[in-house]
Scaffold this motif. Sequence first.
Motif, mmCIF file in Angstrom:
data_model
loop_
_atom_site.group_PDB
_atom_site.id
_atom_site.type_symbol
_atom_site.label_atom_id
_atom_site.label_comp_id
_atom_site.label_asym_id
_atom_site.label_seq_id
_atom_site.Cartn_x
_atom_site.Cartn_y
_atom_site.Cartn_z
ATOM 1 N N UNK A 140 0.811 -1.216 0.000
ATOM 2 C CA UNK A 140 0.000 0.000 0.000
ATOM 3 C C UNK A 140 0.848 1.272 0.000
ATOM 4 N N UNK A 141 0.210 2.301 -0.515
ATOM 5 C CA UNK A 141 0.771 3.647 -0.561
ATOM 6 C C UNK A 141 -0.210 4.500 0.248
ATOM 7 N N UNK A 142 0.231 4.928 1.428
ATOM 8 C CA UNK A 142 -0.709 5.502 2.407
ATOM 9 C C UNK A 142 -0.387 6.968 2.670
ATOM 10 N N UNK A 143 -1.417 7.802 2.667
ATOM 11 C CA UNK A 143 -1.229 9.216 3.016
ATOM 12 C C UNK A 143 -1.721 9.441 4.443
ATOM 13 N N UNK A 144 -0.937 10.182 5.189
ATOM 14 C CA UNK A 144 -1.321 10.436 6.582
ATOM 15 C C UNK A 144 -1.022 11.886 6.939
ATOM 16 N N UNK A 145 -1.572 12.335 8.096
ATOM 17 C CA UNK A 145 -1.127 13.615 8.642
ATOM 18 C C UNK A 145 -1.263 13.606 10.165
ATOM 19 N N UNK A 146 -0.612 14.571 10.777
ATOM 20 C CA UNK A 146 -0.600 14.636 12.239
ATOM 21 C C UNK A 146 -0.928 16.071 12.630
ATOM 22 N N UNK A 156 -5.383 5.425 1.308
ATOM 23 C CA UNK A 156 -4.518 4.267 1.116
ATOM 24 C C UNK A 156 -4.865 3.658 -0.230
ATOM 25 N N UNK A 157 -3.851 3.382 -0.999
ATOM 26 C CA UNK A 157 -4.115 2.790 -2.320
ATOM 27 C C UNK A 157 -3.008 1.802 -2.652
ATOM 28 N N UNK A 158 -3.243 0.916 -3.618
ATOM 29 C CA UNK A 158 -2.219 -0.069 -3.972
ATOM 30 C C UNK A 158 -0.939 0.634 -4.400
ATOM 31 N N UNK A 159 0.182 0.107 -3.908
ATOM 32 C CA UNK A 159 1.472 0.653 -4.298
ATOM 33 C C UNK A 159 1.837 0.074 -5.659
ATOM 34 N N UNK A 160 2.185 0.947 -6.566
ATOM 35 C CA UNK A 160 2.488 0.472 -7.919
ATOM 36 C C UNK A 160 3.891 -0.104 -7.979
ATOM 37 N N UNK A 161 3.943 -1.432 -7.935
ATOM 38 C CA UNK A 161 5.251 -2.084 -8.008
ATOM 39 C C UNK A 161 5.453 -2.737 -9.363
ATOM 40 N N UNK A 162 4.353 -2.778 -10.123
ATOM 41 C CA UNK A 162 4.384 -3.573 -11.350
ATOM 42 C C UNK A 162 4.913 -2.829 -12.545
ATOM 43 N N UNK A 163 4.517 -3.327 -13.701
ATOM 44 C CA UNK A 163 5.029 -2.785 -14.949
ATOM 45 C C UNK A 163 4.191 -1.610 -15.386
ATOM 46 N N UNK A 164 4.845 -0.715 -16.061
ATOM 47 C CA UNK A 164 4.132 0.403 -16.653
ATOM 48 C C UNK A 164 3.528 -0.056 -17.954
#
Lengths: 122, 833
Positions: free
Chosen positions: B390-396, B407-415
């Motif tokens: 996952x590719x997650x955005x957060x703040x404090x 939160x969204x899938x982390x792009x590890x694959x092919x373009x």
Amino acid sequence: MGHILVLDDIADAGLMLKRLLERQGHQVTVFTEEEEALAHIRAHPVEVAILDIRLKKMSGVEMLEEIKKISPSTRVIMLTGYPTLETARRAQQLGAFDYCIKPIEKEELEEKVASALKAGPT
Amino acid sequence: MNLSRLFKYRILKVFAPGKLLRQKYEAFKELLRHDKRSLELITDLEGLLQGERLVDWARVESLVRALRWSVGRLIDSLISMHPAAYANLEERFRQLESSLVKSVTLPPGYAGPPYTITLAEAARAPELAGGKAHTLSRLLKETGLPGPRGLVITTSAFHHFLEHNDLRHRLNELLAQVQLDDWERLAELSREMIALVQNAGIPPAVGPEIAQRLEDFREQGLEGPWALRSSAWREDGEASFAGQYASVLKVATPEVWEAYKQVLASKYSPPAVAYRIRHGLADQETPMAVLLMEMIEAAMSGVVYTRSAGAGEPPEACVEVFALTGVGQRLMDGRSIPEVHYLSREESPRLLRSLAAASDQGGRARLAPETAVRLARWGMRLEELAGRPQDIEWCQDKQGNLYLLQSRPLNTGTLLRETGEMEIESREIANPLLLEGGVTASPGQGMGQVCLVQGEENLAKVPEGVVLVSPILPPAFAGIIQHLRAVVADCGSRASHFAMVAREYGLPVIVGARKATKLLPPGRAVTVDANHCRVYLGEVESLQGQPHRPHAAPATPFFTRLQRVMEFVSPLYLTDPASPAFAPPGCRSLHDLVRFVHEKGMVEMFSLVGRHGRGLGRARRLDTDLPLVMYVLDLENGISLEAGPGKDVQPQFITSGPMRACWQGLSHPDVYWDKSLLHIDWEELDRVSAGLINLRSAALASYAIISRDYLHLVLRFGYHFAVLDTLCREDPEANYITFRFKGGGGSFENRLLRIRLIQIILEWAGFVVHTRGDLLEARFQRREASRILSRLTLLGLLQGKTRLLDMALTSPEQVYQMAEAFKERYQEYVSEA
């Protein structure tokens, strides 16, 4: 080289035509509003008008009719992405010079405009 | 069928055949124009399927609309040439058109209520909430992690917004012009689309509903400011759209509506449009919902990647936490370098290493180690829940509370692979280069023995595995395509019917190679490199490793849909005009219809005038010393104005190119004309008059119907007749000569000898010839104007020279000798220097 009026409800589409035709040495005025275009034709001689079929208030065919009333010698080229036999026939009856279907190639449009200018007042 | 049109046609046929003839010719010109345009449009669509360039679906719709129009006009032209003759043609067109429209039209998006839902409701309504809101809602619900409060302005509100402001067709018109290789143009179009959205009004059904929701929040003590974020349908799906759309932060309540439009408009920013097109998604397929959330005043913010290669770490071994002071926008935009923390991927992650932010003078990381650990633990949990990195955005916030923003899938694959012509490494090729030049009609490489054909004749004899070399590129080649390794043609173009079929099959084809039939030795093995338009002698090994495979279209929604559309557009099933299936019911694609109509149009022109010369009332007699009676009817610019008025016209005033060429042959000094014989239709004379009528009557004479680039010639000499119909323009694809010869005064055997002689000579000149009894039919087409003209002169010569031969020829040997003598003497009309 001639005076050309372009009327399209989408400003950018009109500007694209303007740039294209100015490169050919024509003088081009672009409108998005029907009334302004008609006012321009009343005040200035226009040799060729290029009309989009879908405009804001009127249809291109109605606009053609208006232009022909004000300036019968103006050659009108209709440009449409939604061709129908009815609009084509109506445009022809009202004295349109040509009826073109989008997408239209740059060269083809240049040719049509050149032949409209060459044709002289109809 | 239009009855009034049929009625008019019949009236004209009886009372004004001349006018009918002109109309027929005008209709034929229209037919040729629409034929050319239809084939161009089919080629354009083919190109899109080949991945020549990536475009918006709106362009496909626009091309298909233009194609339907052109084919409709094409059919109309044929029907006005001969009303009532093509009964089921229009019906077949309507059927194919309706299937085509179904396959090209995208379903309209749902534009009804609800126009707003709570963030909590978004978990159950993915299509209304869009990707981002749906995912966030679900994750917050399933993990119980803290997130901001908010609501979702739905995807149906977006559809309703476009509908209410009548924007769909305007957007499509602009989108249809987008070309990804012209960024300047894309920027202009994008500006216009953004202006359309921003100048539009919020529909009355949507505005008050948002206002009511904000009022509800106010009652709960939540008064803004707000953060508005895009949540397009399919966003965060297969295509992440990461950073393509806008977020508008710190929005006060009265500005919410403008900010809403700003987020919607970001759908049309150049990168967002380009990204969407690259992923083959249509504008309608990615409707934009907007997530309206309380604005957390962030002390720090950032991103977590749950799998990362880290610096010097093994791949995917770490959790990586990025952090910046303040809001995270600059990080997402790639405008700053954040501090980075690497943590182990364990149930209780350990902080392995921290790198300070580039902007930080002290070189100290600001994020507390325990916060980094907590974020890494969130990451592990979210990854487990989603089943993928996952590719997650957060703040404090300033009080130290952490919030999950996205939160969204982390792009590890092919373009997605960039489509386009595959470039081949230039290598040293030692083989002799036999030919270079022409145009790639279909890319790839192929090897085989050269098999030389003269067009569509004897195709059944073409062996397997050959490189076919031909002066032209007839559609009939499609019938033996499985036998071919490559095709090289002197003429032809990318828009030739066969070129399209070849691209479908992935067969390499070079067209316009000019001298291929002269330069490529029959029987020898050659290698064709269609990508570079080169042909080498022998087998080129370095090219062997690159057999052409049909361009596998990327499996995007665009290509899947386009493939369905093309089933009704491009396959060519009608290849043989002689087959009984060559009829409207046999047409299974628009390409078939185009082929059918073109063929029939030529047939119609061939039977332009009835046997009795009706319609020739205004023809003028050709004033010539030659003892033949010929009338000329000018349809358009075929006779110079200098000829003046009058009933006769002298040959030098003929301006019709094909007529001049043919006349040059007929009046050639080599042709001997017996002045005591008048060359008219003696058979007809015997039948109608027993010699009593005027020998110069038009009903017995030869005649020519001409325009500047067209000739329809009927020659009536003695007891035979010949009909020639030809068009000769700049565009070789439209050009043709059709020729028919029949009859004679000699015995049947003698007539056959003459037919044989003509056949030998015409085949030598490149014609495709069919004979049946004493009827000979020949065709020469898709050649440049200069070649058409030289063949016309040759035909004129041949007509003059073989005029009375049916009386003189007695043996096959004699035919052979005469043919050889003819070939030798008139070589100049066939050589293609």
